[in-house]
Design a protein around this motif. Structure first.
Motif, PDB file in Angstrom:
ATOM      1  N   VAL A   1      64.546  90.941  64.725  1.00  0.00           N
ATOM      2  CA  VAL A   1      65.589  90.112  65.354  1.00  0.00           C
ATOM      3  C   VAL A   1      65.234  88.632  65.253  1.00  0.00           C
ATOM      4  N   LEU A   2      63.984  88.270  65.572  1.00  0.00           N
ATOM      5  CA  LEU A   2      63.600  86.862  65.600  1.00  0.00           C
ATOM      6  C   LEU A   2      62.964  86.358  64.307  1.00  0.00           C
ATOM      7  N   GLY A   3      62.630  87.269  63.379  1.00  0.00           N
ATOM      8  CA  GLY A   3      62.099  86.844  62.089  1.00  0.00           C
ATOM      9  C   GLY A   3      60.615  86.525  62.073  1.00  0.00           C
TER      10      GLY A   3
ATOM     11  N   LEU B   1      70.812  75.786  66.255  1.00  0.00           N
ATOM     12  CA  LEU B   1      71.000  76.605  67.443  1.00  0.00           C
ATOM     13  C   LEU B   1      72.219  77.527  67.353  1.00  0.00           C
ATOM     14  N   PRO B   2      73.360  77.084  66.809  1.00  0.00           N
ATOM     15  CA  PRO B   2      74.481  78.012  66.657  1.00  0.00           C
ATOM     16  C   PRO B   2      74.142  79.222  65.783  1.00  0.00           C
ATOM     17  N   ALA B   3      73.327  79.033  64.744  1.00  0.00           N
ATOM     18  CA  ALA B   3      72.920  80.155  63.900  1.00  0.00           C
ATOM     19  C   ALA B   3      72.011  81.114  64.675  1.00  0.00           C
ATOM     20  N   VAL B   4      71.140  80.573  65.508  1.00  0.00           N
ATOM     21  CA  VAL B   4      70.279  81.415  66.348  1.00  0.00           C
ATOM     22  C   VAL B   4      71.142  82.237  67.299  1.00  0.00           C
ATOM     23  N   ARG B   5      72.087  81.581  67.968  1.00  0.00           N
ATOM     24  CA  ARG B   5      73.001  82.262  68.894  1.00  0.00           C
ATOM     25  C   ARG B   5      73.743  83.390  68.179  1.00  0.00           C
TER      26      ARG B   5
ATOM     27  N   VAL C   1      71.929  90.866  71.613  1.00  0.00           N
ATOM     28  CA  VAL C   1      71.124  90.143  72.600  1.00  0.00           C
ATOM     29  C   VAL C   1      72.024  89.159  73.339  1.00  0.00           C
ATOM     30  N   ASP C   2      72.066  89.290  74.665  1.00  0.00           N
ATOM     31  CA  ASP C   2      72.857  88.378  75.496  1.00  0.00           C
ATOM     32  C   ASP C   2      72.152  87.038  75.630  1.00  0.00           C
ATOM     33  N   THR C   3      72.935  85.972  75.710  1.00  0.00           N
ATOM     34  CA  THR C   3      72.399  84.632  75.921  1.00  0.00           C
ATOM     35  C   THR C   3      73.066  84.041  77.159  1.00  0.00           C
ATOM     36  N   TRP C   4      72.398  83.078  77.792  1.00  0.00           N
ATOM     37  CA  TRP C   4      72.965  82.407  78.963  1.00  0.00           C
ATOM     38  C   TRP C   4      72.339  81.020  79.080  1.00  0.00           C
ATOM     39  N   ALA C   5      72.798  80.258  80.082  1.00  0.00           N
ATOM     40  CA  ALA C   5      72.314  78.890  80.304  1.00  0.00           C
ATOM     41  C   ALA C   5      72.389  78.090  79.007  1.00  0.00           C
ATOM     42  N   GLU C   6      73.525  78.231  78.314  1.00  0.00           N
ATOM     43  CA  GLU C   6      73.675  77.577  77.017  1.00  0.00           C
ATOM     44  C   GLU C   6      74.129  76.132  77.172  1.00  0.00           C
ATOM     45  N   THR C   7      73.442  75.253  76.466  1.00  0.00           N
ATOM     46  CA  THR C   7      73.824  73.846  76.387  1.00  0.00           C
ATOM     47  C   THR C   7      73.875  73.477  74.906  1.00  0.00           C
ATOM     48  N   GLU C   8      74.098  72.217  74.610  1.00  0.00           N
ATOM     49  CA  GLU C   8      74.091  71.782  73.212  1.00  0.00           C
ATOM     50  C   GLU C   8      72.692  71.849  72.608  1.00  0.00           C
ATOM     51  N   THR C   9      71.668  71.865  73.449  1.00  0.00           N
ATOM     52  CA  THR C   9      70.300  71.800  72.938  1.00  0.00           C
ATOM     53  C   THR C   9      69.442  73.027  73.222  1.00  0.00           C
ATOM     54  N   SER C  10      69.945  73.987  74.013  1.00  0.00           N
ATOM     55  CA  SER C  10      69.124  75.165  74.300  1.00  0.00           C
ATOM     56  C   SER C  10      69.954  76.331  74.802  1.00  0.00           C
ATOM     57  N   LEU C  11      69.342  77.505  74.789  1.00  0.00           N
ATOM     58  CA  LEU C  11      69.933  78.707  75.369  1.00  0.00           C
ATOM     59  C   LEU C  11      68.807  79.647  75.760  1.00  0.00           C
ATOM     60  N   HIS C  12      69.103  80.510  76.721  1.00  0.00           N
ATOM     61  CA  HIS C  12      68.131  81.495  77.198  1.00  0.00           C
ATOM     62  C   HIS C  12      68.527  82.884  76.725  1.00  0.00           C
ATOM     63  N   PHE C  13      67.507  83.746  76.510  1.00  0.00           N
ATOM     64  CA  PHE C  13      67.750  85.146  76.184  1.00  0.00           C
ATOM     65  C   PHE C  13      66.510  85.946  76.568  1.00  0.00           C
ATOM     66  N   ARG C  14      66.647  87.272  76.586  1.00  0.00           N
ATOM     67  CA  ARG C  14      65.513  88.141  76.903  1.00  0.00           C
ATOM     68  C   ARG C  14      65.099  88.923  75.667  1.00  0.00           C
ATOM     69  N   ASP C  15      63.786  89.169  75.562  1.00  0.00           N
ATOM     70  CA  ASP C  15      63.337  90.077  74.522  1.00  0.00           C
ATOM     71  C   ASP C  15      63.599  91.509  74.979  1.00  0.00           C
ATOM     72  N   CYS C  16      63.237  92.473  74.183  1.00  0.00           N
ATOM     73  CA  CYS C  16      63.538  93.880  74.476  1.00  0.00           C
ATOM     74  C   CYS C  16      62.780  94.395  75.691  1.00  0.00           C
ATOM     75  N   CYS C  17      61.774  93.691  76.155  1.00  0.00           N
ATOM     76  CA  CYS C  17      60.983  94.147  77.307  1.00  0.00           C
ATOM     77  C   CYS C  17      61.299  93.365  78.575  1.00  0.00           C
ATOM     78  N   GLY C  18      62.262  92.431  78.484  1.00  0.00           N
ATOM     79  CA  GLY C  18      62.677  91.683  79.662  1.00  0.00           C
ATOM     80  C   GLY C  18      62.114  90.292  79.803  1.00  0.00           C
ATOM     81  N   ASN C  19      61.259  89.849  78.884  1.00  0.00           N
ATOM     82  CA  ASN C  19      60.725  88.488  78.946  1.00  0.00           C
ATOM     83  C   ASN C  19      61.825  87.486  78.625  1.00  0.00           C
ATOM     84  N   VAL C  20      61.898  86.408  79.402  1.00  0.00           N
ATOM     85  CA  VAL C  20      62.883  85.348  79.174  1.00  0.00           C
ATOM     86  C   VAL C  20      62.313  84.363  78.151  1.00  0.00           C
TER      87      VAL C  20
END
Length: 113
Positions: free
Chosen positions: A25-27, A75-79, A87-106
Motif C-alpha cells: 500500500v505505501l510502497g 498529496l492528492p496522489a497519496v490520498r 484506507v480511510d483518511t481524515w483531518a485533511e488539509t492542503e498540506t497533510s492528512l491522517h490515516f491508520r495502518d492495518c494495525c491501527g497506528n495513526v
C-alpha cells in the motif's frame, strides 16, 4: 550531537499483515527480515533510504496520536492511492492528512517541506 534518525519501532499485531500494508500500500521496501531464536526482525523503509526505516515488531498499536509523518511530493496522489486500497483518511488539509495502518497506528502524510 546526532547526525540521523535510524529506526522507529512500530507495534503491530500481525507482522505479515503489516508487511503487506507497508510494502504493497505505501510502497516501502524490505530492508531486513530474519528470524533469530524464534523472534522475527522485520525492517522496512522508503526506497533509497537504506538506513532509515521502521521495525515492525509485535506489540500494541499507538491508537490515539500520530506515530510518524511520511513526506510526499503529491498529496492528492497519496490520498487517491490510500482510498484505492480502502484506507480511510481524515483531518485533511492542503498540506497533510491522517490515516491508520492495518494495525491501527495513526500515520500522517504531509507535503515535503
Amino acid at each position: 550531537m546526532f547526525r540521523a534518525i535510524g529506526r522507529v519501532v512500530v507495534g503491530v499485531s500481525d507482522q505479515d499483515e503489516a508487511l503487506a500494508f507497508y510494502r504493497d500500500v505505501l510502497g516501502f521496501e524490505v530492508l531486513h527480515d530474519s528470524d533469530e531464536e524464534g523472534f522475527r526482525y522485520l525492517h522496512v523503509g522508503v526506497p533509497g533510504q537504506p538506513h532509515t526505516g521502521l521495525w515492525l515488531m509485535p506489540g500494541a498499536a499507538e491508537h490515539d496520536r500520530p506515530l510518524l509523518v511520511l513526506y510526499a511530493d503529491d498529496l492528492p496522489a497519496v490520498r487517491a492511492a490510500l482510498h484505492r486500497h480502502g484506507v480511510d483518511t481524515w483531518a485533511e488539509t492542503e498540506t497533510s492528512l491522517h490515516f491508520r495502518d492495518c494495525c491501527g497506528n495513526v500515520l500522517v502524510a504531509a507535503v515535503t517541506p
